[in-house]
Structures are given as structure tokens and as C-alpha cells.
Design a protein around this motif. Structure first.
Motif, PDB file in Angstrom:
ATOM      1  N   ARG A  59      10.013  43.175 -45.077  1.00  0.00           N
ATOM      2  CA  ARG A  59      10.774  41.933 -45.032  1.00  0.00           C
ATOM      3  C   ARG A  59      10.037  40.835 -44.279  1.00  0.00           C
ATOM      4  O   ARG A  59      10.393  39.669 -44.390  1.00  0.00           O
ATOM      5  CB  ARG A  59      12.151  42.139 -44.369  1.00  0.00           C
ATOM      6  CG  ARG A  59      13.035  43.174 -45.019  1.00  0.00           C
ATOM      7  CD  ARG A  59      13.233  42.932 -46.484  1.00  0.00           C
ATOM      8  NE  ARG A  59      14.091  41.802 -46.776  1.00  0.00           N
ATOM      9  CZ  ARG A  59      14.343  41.360 -47.996  1.00  0.00           C
ATOM     10  NH1 ARG A  59      13.765  41.947 -49.032  1.00  0.00           N
ATOM     11  NH2 ARG A  59      15.130  40.340 -48.185  1.00  0.00           N
ATOM     12  N   THR A  60       9.039  41.214 -43.477  1.00  0.00           N
ATOM     13  CA  THR A  60       8.334  40.196 -42.695  1.00  0.00           C
ATOM     14  C   THR A  60       7.180  39.574 -43.478  1.00  0.00           C
ATOM     15  O   THR A  60       6.531  38.654 -43.005  1.00  0.00           O
ATOM     16  CB  THR A  60       7.763  40.788 -41.395  1.00  0.00           C
ATOM     17  OG1 THR A  60       6.806  41.783 -41.743  1.00  0.00           O
ATOM     18  CG2 THR A  60       8.858  41.401 -40.540  1.00  0.00           C
ATOM     19  N   VAL A  61       6.901  40.126 -44.665  1.00  0.00           N
ATOM     20  CA  VAL A  61       5.814  39.529 -45.458  1.00  0.00           C
ATOM     21  C   VAL A  61       6.269  38.152 -45.942  1.00  0.00           C
ATOM     22  O   VAL A  61       7.333  38.030 -46.548  1.00  0.00           O
ATOM     23  CB  VAL A  61       5.485  40.428 -46.673  1.00  0.00           C
ATOM     24  CG1 VAL A  61       4.422  39.768 -47.543  1.00  0.00           C
ATOM     25  CG2 VAL A  61       5.039  41.803 -46.209  1.00  0.00           C
ATOM     26  N   PRO A  62       5.476  37.079 -45.671  1.00  0.00           N
ATOM     27  CA  PRO A  62       5.901  35.735 -46.053  1.00  0.00           C
ATOM     28  C   PRO A  62       6.023  35.589 -47.577  1.00  0.00           C
ATOM     29  O   PRO A  62       5.184  36.110 -48.326  1.00  0.00           O
ATOM     30  CB  PRO A  62       4.786  34.828 -45.521  1.00  0.00           C
ATOM     31  CG  PRO A  62       3.837  35.699 -44.786  1.00  0.00           C
ATOM     32  CD  PRO A  62       4.191  37.107 -45.003  1.00  0.00           C
ATOM     33  N   GLY A  63       7.064  34.902 -48.008  1.00  0.00           N
ATOM     34  CA  GLY A  63       7.329  34.736 -49.433  1.00  0.00           C
ATOM     35  C   GLY A  63       6.219  34.009 -50.170  1.00  0.00           C
ATOM     36  O   GLY A  63       5.997  34.240 -51.359  1.00  0.00           O
ATOM     37  N   GLU A  64       5.484  33.151 -49.433  1.00  0.00           N
ATOM     38  CA  GLU A  64       4.430  32.375 -50.105  1.00  0.00           C
ATOM     39  C   GLU A  64       3.375  33.284 -50.723  1.00  0.00           C
ATOM     40  O   GLU A  64       2.810  32.991 -51.768  1.00  0.00           O
ATOM     41  CB  GLU A  64       3.722  31.423 -49.120  1.00  0.00           C
ATOM     42  CG  GLU A  64       4.612  30.397 -48.458  1.00  0.00           C
ATOM     43  CD  GLU A  64       5.246  30.915 -47.199  1.00  0.00           C
ATOM     44  OE1 GLU A  64       4.518  31.186 -46.235  1.00  0.00           O
ATOM     45  OE2 GLU A  64       6.488  31.067 -47.193  1.00  0.00           O
ATOM     46  N   LEU A  65       3.143  34.416 -50.029  1.00  0.00           N
ATOM     47  CA  LEU A  65       2.134  35.337 -50.545  1.00  0.00           C
ATOM     48  C   LEU A  65       2.522  35.832 -51.929  1.00  0.00           C
ATOM     49  O   LEU A  65       1.701  35.901 -52.837  1.00  0.00           O
ATOM     50  CB  LEU A  65       1.990  36.533 -49.603  1.00  0.00           C
ATOM     51  CG  LEU A  65       1.083  36.327 -48.388  1.00  0.00           C
ATOM     52  CD1 LEU A  65       1.058  37.582 -47.542  1.00  0.00           C
ATOM     53  CD2 LEU A  65      -0.325  35.960 -48.848  1.00  0.00           C
ATOM     54  N   TYR A  66       3.806  36.158 -52.060  1.00  0.00           N
ATOM     55  CA  TYR A  66       4.274  36.638 -53.368  1.00  0.00           C
ATOM     56  C   TYR A  66       4.164  35.534 -54.412  1.00  0.00           C
ATOM     57  O   TYR A  66       3.767  35.757 -55.547  1.00  0.00           O
ATOM     58  CB  TYR A  66       5.727  37.101 -53.269  1.00  0.00           C
ATOM     59  CG  TYR A  66       5.921  38.305 -52.363  1.00  0.00           C
ATOM     60  CD1 TYR A  66       4.994  39.345 -52.364  1.00  0.00           C
ATOM     61  CD2 TYR A  66       7.030  38.388 -51.537  1.00  0.00           C
ATOM     62  CE1 TYR A  66       5.175  40.438 -51.542  1.00  0.00           C
ATOM     63  CE2 TYR A  66       7.224  39.475 -50.717  1.00  0.00           C
ATOM     64  CZ  TYR A  66       6.285  40.503 -50.711  1.00  0.00           C
ATOM     65  OH  TYR A  66       6.462  41.576 -49.908  1.00  0.00           O
TER      66      TYR A  66
END
Lengths: 458, 303
Positions: free
Chosen positions: B190-197
Motif C-alpha cells: 500500500r505504500t508504493v506510490p500510485g504514480e509508479l503504477y
């Protein structure tokens, strides 16, 4: 990692409590029987005992007996100055573990404890119990059944505890299953073995009995019946171990063969599966102590009316004998600050007629006193669970056939574990039980030597 | 109202030396640490240098207990068994936890909350209860698996036999801890930033590619953590075998796992001193395995 080796914080408060209790007692110090000098067998005069019993005192009693408050109340009524605090510190081994920890820490041990017959030497080897002779216990010898007195007596004539309940071994059997397959109640072990084969052949889902592969107490009871003397201690540091002598080998051969042929069960007892098996008629007998009848009627309600009791099958039908499985005593811890009051308590609790009888009627204990074992109202009881059979009468007769000379090793826990891992395992795995007896013998011998004993026999 | 409090000028307190304040702040911790952690450890170390016998009392034996323990086949067997357990059980458990965490994080599952709770609930069941429950389920006569096999005229599975036992234990431990590990991994995801996706999607990466190239690398620290916990948990395996010993006494002996052996030595053989030694050696093994594991994990990361 190091958790189990340290005492629980609750013992601190108990220490404070004991100190306070010790300060309250005035008479005990004068009696010459306090703490470390408890080993002297000089009798305490009746005047000193009377004085102590009138001195306000707090005693702590560790016991797992349910509702024992009722018997304790009788004592407190007779000796209003003495108050007894009842603590349930677990049944059997868990209590012994706590007791050992408290003894080692020199704090938090109770004044009196519930202790099983077989555990007494485990606590006398560490000098933890008080010899009750100076407090008038010798006079009780004739009150108790001979073999129970033999169990609480030390090799130097000491009296280490007062018997409370007993478990002379008999056989509970399913009359309906016996009738259905035309099996007579076996009087000898040969007949028993034949019946085991016949029954299992007739119905492969049913076994004549279950010899639990984790229940060394039953094995010891059967050894006892067969006349074995597996452990003989003389002096403090000499022990003769003979768990694979001729008698033991006879037993090993007998049960090992039945287990190997798959005509008896060997599953561990007192598990869910075992209770289910008794309820569903997987086993047609249970070889058990005299506490068994009351226990079974509570745990196998579905089979009410179908069971009957009989003596154990015999090796020699002309000389019927039995062994004991279970039962317990009240002992006094040597470090008590109030030895007189504690010793009087242990004696009163188990020898006062009202109190002793209450154990039989309230807790359904099988008695240790001769009076109760010949009392008509006790013997006449005819529980419906056993089809109105006078079960107490049968076990009272059996109790008279128990050999009084059987002894226990001073490191029973270890012996028990070693049995399960050798003899018990051979039964469960259907391997050579006689050979397993040899492993058991050598494990005990090695351990005893490592503990500094001089070991003979084997 | 809020603004007034913020704007109220605060009189700065007289300056104190940082040193004494710092000591005061850590004092409660240090006292507890000393009393509850270092003191027992020190006492156990002290105990391990003695030998107490029923006849003859206690004597100082130096490192003799350690020499005995390092050659003790029962202890070595126990350590070997938990090592085997670790090698089999931990990968299965973490792989399952990883799959669940990725599936939950993908947002494609219906009833995600219910599923998440369902997988986590076993962790809230005390391990004693869990083992008793599984012990019943494994029952060779009246357990449900045995009953079903009986009804289907199939041979009953021998969950409690010698050859199945380690697997049966692994199953219990996996059941208990999958949810716990899943939550750790899921929280890390959940801590992975959405921008990466978003960036990955722009570059044309599919769900599998995103999982492999973004989520897994992001999970590495969390995976290291769960693995480290698992090393400690596996090597200290105790509750489950101790309880199953009652239903399978011929299979689980008193030295089945190293921790069980320490317990048996202390409470069955009454050899407290040797038990302290065994515990220390087990502790040492855990430290070495954990450290070796951390070293390799870190080296791989920097490489």
C-alpha cells in the motif's frame, strides 16, 4: 528462551504472606520442630500440639481436589484458630513443577500439598517433605489399608504423607459386547489374550482393551500386580533398577505380542479420540484404578448401564493380586513455619471419620481407610451406570490384594518419559517390546548414574 | 479557537542540559531492560556453568555442559529437524502470503475485506487452541478427514504418523501465520506510490509485469522482515509439537524440537543447568542463522 527458568512474580506476594504467617505463629518455634530441624524424630508433646492448635495461624494448602473446601471447613471448625488457604496450583505434574520452583527459590512454597503416592520419593530425595512421626502420625498406621501405609513410609520408617484416596486396579468391561460375542469374563491373562483375539476376529472395529502407549502408570500398576519390584532404594544414594527382569519380560512379551498382532488398541488415553472410543464401544474393557468407575460414568454417559466391574485377570488364579494406579496423599513441606499445625491438618483431613467419608461421598474418591472400606453403606452402593452392580465392594476386595512393598524411583518424571519413548513406542510401532524394556532399563541406569546414584541390578 | 492557542506566545522554558534529561528519558527503559532482559540472561548464563545432581549437589563445571551439548545427539537431532521444518514450511507460507497480498492489492477481488479478514483470523486464534483444533481434525479414528475417508471406503490419512508429522505441523503453523505475513506484505504494497503504477501503465506494462517489476522489488524489505521472523519462529517451534505429543506420543518424543528438548531437560529430568546450556546454544544458532540470512539479503540488495 530463558523464560521457563524463572519464578512468576506472584510468588513475591506469597513470600510476604508467608513471612506474615510465620510472624503470627508463636508456638512452633518453641516446639523444636521448625524449618530445618524438622528431620528430628523426637515426638512433640500433646501439650505443645494443643497449644499450637490454639495459636492463630495461617496455613497454605496446594491441592487440585475439587470442592475440598468442604473438608477443610471441618478442620477449621474443630481448630478455629487455624485458617487454611486452599490454592489450586494444577493437577499432578504442573503442581509439582511449581512446587519445585518454589522450593528452589526458598520462597512461595505452601505448608501442605496434595501429592500422589508415586511422587513422594521424588520429593523426599530433595529433603522437601516433613517426617510426620513426631506429630503423632504413627498412631494412624492401623487406620489405613496396609499397602497405602507402605506407600507413604520411608526406608528409615519415616511417615512422609497421609493417604487420601487410592486406585487399586480392576477391569471395567462392556457386558453387552461380552454377551453379544459369547465372551466370559476372563479370570486369567491367558483367557484375556484368547478373548482379545476372538473379539477382534469377530468384529474388526472392536478391541478387547486399550493399553495406552503413553500411560506408564498403568504399566506400573500391571508390573505391581505381577509381583515385580522394579525400583528398590536402600539408603539415599543406592538404587536397584530392574525393569527388564523376568517378571517385566513376561509382561513385555504378553502385551507386546497382543499389540503386534493388532488385537488390542494402543492409542494414548484421556484424549478426545479416546473418550470418543469409550463412548462408541471401540474398546470392550478398561483396565483402570478404583477411581475409574466414577470417572467413566461421567465421561461415557452414552454407555450407561452397559458396564460392569471385575478384578484384573490373574497370572496365578490361586493367588489373586492387584496393583495400584493413582490416588494421592497430603504431605507437609519441610520448610513450613508451622509444622505442628500443618501435620495435624494432614492427619485430620484424611483420618477424621467425617472428613474421610466426605471424600468418598462428595469427591467420589476411593477410600484409603479400613473403616470406610468395610462400611456397609459404602459397599452397598449400586450405581445404575453399572447395572446396579455393587462396584465398591469389588474394588474394596481388590484393595486387600495389593502388595504393600512396591516402591517408586526418586526421579519418576524421567522414568515415565523414558518408558513412553521406549516401551510405549514399541507398543505403538508394533516392534519388539522385550527389547524395548532393555532400552528402558539402560536409559534409567544411565540417568541415575549421571545423577550420582549407585545403581545395581539390570 | 484553534488560532488563539497557536498564536499565544509561549514562554520558552529555562534551558536544561540535554544530558541529564536524556538519561531520565531512557531510564525507565534501561531499568526494565536490565531487570527483565539482561539479568535473566546473565543468570541463565551463570546457571549453565554448573551441574546439579540429586546426589552430591551443585558443582562448578565450567564449559563442560557446552561440550556435552555440542555432542548431544538429541539436541543436534532437534536442531536438524527444525532446520528441515524451516526449509519446507517457510517458503510455502511466504509464497502463499505473497500471493494473497498481491491478489488483495490488485483490487480485482470481490469481497476483498472479507477475504482479508478471513485469512487474518487464524492469527488471532491462540496457537494452543489452533493445535488442539487441528489435533482433533487429524484424529485417525473420529477426526472428520478419517470419517470422510471411511464413508468413501478410502484408507484414512495418517496425519499423526512418523512420516507425516512434520508436514502436519507445517500445515498448522502455515494456517496460523499466513495471515500475519500477508498483512505485513499487504501494508508494504500500500505504500508504493500510485504514480509508479501510472507510469508503468503508460509504458504498456500489464498486471503481471507490474507485479514482477514494481511490486516485488518494493516488497523486498518487508519480505526480509517476514523471513527473519520465520527463522526465529521455526527454530523455537514448541507449542504445536508439545500439544500434539499428547495425541502422538510414539512419534513426538521429548527431544522432537530443540526447544522442546530444553523444556524436557529442565522439567522432566530436572537438569536446570543443562537446560540453560541447551537454550543458549539454540539462541546462538538462531543468531547465526538470522545474521547469515541478513548478510546475504543485504549483499544481494547492494549488488
Amino acid at each position: 528462551m530463558s523464560g521457563p527458568f524463572f519464578n512468576s512474580p506472584s510468588s513475591l506476594s506469597r513470600r510476604g504472606f508467608l513471612v506474615a504467617a510465620g510472624a503470627l505463629s508463636l508456638a512452633a518455634c518453641g516446639g523444636g520442630g521448625g524449618g530445618t530441624s524438622g528431620s528430628s524424630s523426637k515426638p512433640v508433646s500433646q501439650a505443645d500440639i494443643d497449644k499450637a492448635m490454639k495459636t492463630p495461624t495461617q496455613l497454605t494448602f496446594w491441592t487440585w481436589v475439587p470442592n475440598i473446601d468442604k473438608e477443610v471447613a471441618l478442620f477449621e471448625k474443630k481448630y478455629p484458630a487455624v485458617k487454611v488457604k486452599v490454592v489450586n496450583a494444577g493437577q499432578g505434574t504442573p503442581q509439582y513443577t511449581k512446587l519445585r520452583t518454589a522450593l528452589k527459590a526458598n520462597s512461595g512454597a505452601p505448608d501442605m500439598v496434595q501429592i500422589e503416592f508415586q511422587a513422594i520419593p521424588t520429593f523426599t530425595i530433595t529433603d522437601s517433605l516433613l517426617d510426620l512421626r513426631p506429630y503423632g502420625a504413627s498412631a494412624l498406621k492401623s487406620t489405613f489399608v496396609d499397602w497405602t501405609w507402605g506407600q507413604v513410609s520411608g526406608s528409615g520408617g519415616e511417615i512422609w504423607a497421609i493417604p487420601q484416596d487410592t486406585g487399586p486396579m480392576g477391569m471395567l468391561y462392556r457386558k453387552d459386547i461380552f454377551d453379544q460375542h459369547g465372551i466370559q469374563v476372563p479370570a486369567t491373562w491367558d483367557e484375556f489374550a484368547a478373548a482379545a483375539r476372538k473379539l477382534h476376529k469377530a468384529d474388526p472395529d472392536v478391541y478387547l482393551t486399550n493399553l495406552a502407549a503413553n500411560q506408564v502408570a498403568a504399566w506400573h500398576g500391571l508390573l505391581w500386580q505381577a509381583g515385580a519390584k522394579p525400583y528398590v532404594t536402600s539408603g539415599k544414594s543406592d538404587i536397584t533398577v530392574s525393569v527388564d527382569d523376568a517378571v517385566s519380560k513376561k509382561l513385555g512379551e504378553y502385551w507386546g505380542t497382543l499389540a503386534k498382532d493388532g488385537v488390542i488398541g494402543v492409542e494414548p488415553d484421556f484424549t478426545d479420540a479416546w473418550y470418543a472410543a469409550l463412548n462408541k464401544g471401540k474398546y470392550a474393557t478398561w483396565l483402570t484404578g478404583a477411581w475409574g468407575p466414577a470417572f467413566l460414568s461421567g465421561s461415557a454417559k452414552a454407555t450407561s448401564g452397559k458396564w460392569r466391574a471385575a478384578p484384573l485377570p490373574q497370572w496365578d488364579a490361586a493367588k489373586p493380586s492387584s496393583g495400584n494406579w493413582g490416588g494421592s496423599t497430603t504431605a507437609v513441606i519441610r520448610s513450613t513455619k508451622n509444622p505442628v499445625q500443618a501435620a495435624v491438618f494432614a492427619q485430620f483431613l484424611n483420618s477424621d471419620p467425617t472428613s474421610a467419608k466426605m471424600f468418598a461421598t462428595e469427591q467420589f474418591f476411593f477410600p484409603a481407610t479400613k473403616t470406610l472400606l468395610s462400611e456397609p453403606s459404602f459397599l452397598a452402593e449400586a450405581p445404575a451406570f453399572y447395572g446396579g452392580q455393587k462396584v465398591n465392594q469389588i474394588f474394596a476386595d481388590i484393595s486387600a490384594q495389593v502388595d504393600p512393598a512396591f516402591q517408586w524411583p526418586p526421579f519418576l518424571d524421567r522414568v515415565a518419559t523414558d518408558w513412553t519413548e521406549t516401551v510405549g513406542k514399541s507398543l505403538a510401532d508394533k516392534t519388539d517390546t522385550v527389547r524395548a524394556l532393555g532400552s528402558w532399563q539402560s536409559r534409567i541406569t544411565t540417568f541415575a548414574k549421571s545423577q550420582g546414584f549407585t545403581v545395581k541390578g539390570g | 479557537m484553534a488560532t488563539t492557542t497557536v498564536n499565544t506566545p509561549v514562554k520558552s522554558p529555562p534551558r536544561r542540559r540535554h544530558g541529564s534529561a536524556g538519561v531520565l528519558f531512557i531510564a525507565p527503559f534501561m531499568v526494565l531492560f536490565l531487570l527483565l532482559f539482561l539479568a535473566p540472561l546473565g543468570y541463565a548464563a551463570y546457571l549453565s556453568l554448573f551441574q546439579e545432581r540429586l546426589i552430591g549437589g551443585s558443582t562448578f563445571v565450567g564449559l563442560d555442559n557446552y561440550v556435552t551439548a555440542l555432542k548431544d545427539p538429541e539436541l543436534l537431532k532437534g536442531i536438524g529437524r527444525v532446520a528441515l521444518f524451516f526449509v519446507i514450511q517457510v517458503p510455502v507460507m511466504l509464497l502463499l502470503a505473497l500471493c494473497f497480498a498481491l491478489a488483495l492489492d490488485s483490487g480485482l477481488l470481490r469481497l476483498a475485506r472479507v477475504i482479508r479478514l478471513g485469512i487474518f483470523v487464524p492469527y488471532a486464534v491462540p496457537s494452543v487452541i489452533a493445535t488442539l483444533m487441528w489435533g482433533y481434525l487429524y484424529g485417525p479414528d473420529f477426526g472428520p478427514f478419517a470419517q470422510i475417508s471411511h464413508d468413501l471406503q478410502l484408507p484414512a490419512p495418517h496425519f499423526l504418523s512418523d512420516s507425516w508429522m512434520l508436514g502436519s505441523l507445517a500445515n498448522i503453523v502455515t494456517w496460523e501465520f499466513v495471515g500475519y505475513n500477508m498483512i505485513i506484505l499487504y501494508a508494504a504494497l500500500r505504500t508504493v506510490p500510485g504514480e509508479l503504477y501510472e507510469a508503468a501503465a503508460m509504458d504498456g506494462a500489464g498486471a503481471w509485469r507490474i507485479a514482477w517489476s514494481i511490486k516485488l522489488p518494493a516488497l523486498r524489505p518487508a519480505l526480509t522482515l517476514t523471513l527473519l521472523f520465520s527463522v526465529i519462529g521455526s527454530f523455537q517451534l514448541f507449542n504445536e509439537p508439545k500439544l500434539l505429543m499428547k495425541v502422538a506420543p510414539a512419534v513426538i518424543d521429548s527431544s522432537y524440537t530443540a526447544n522442546l528438548y530444553a523444556y524436557s531437560v529442565a522439567f522432566i529430568s530436572q537438569q536446570t543447568n543443562y537446560a540453560a546450556t541447551v537454550s543458549f546454544i539454540l539462541g546462538l544458532v538462531i543468531v547465526i542463522v538470522s545474521y547469515a540470512f541478513l548478510l546475504t539479503a543485504n549483499r544481494r540488495r547492494t549488488a
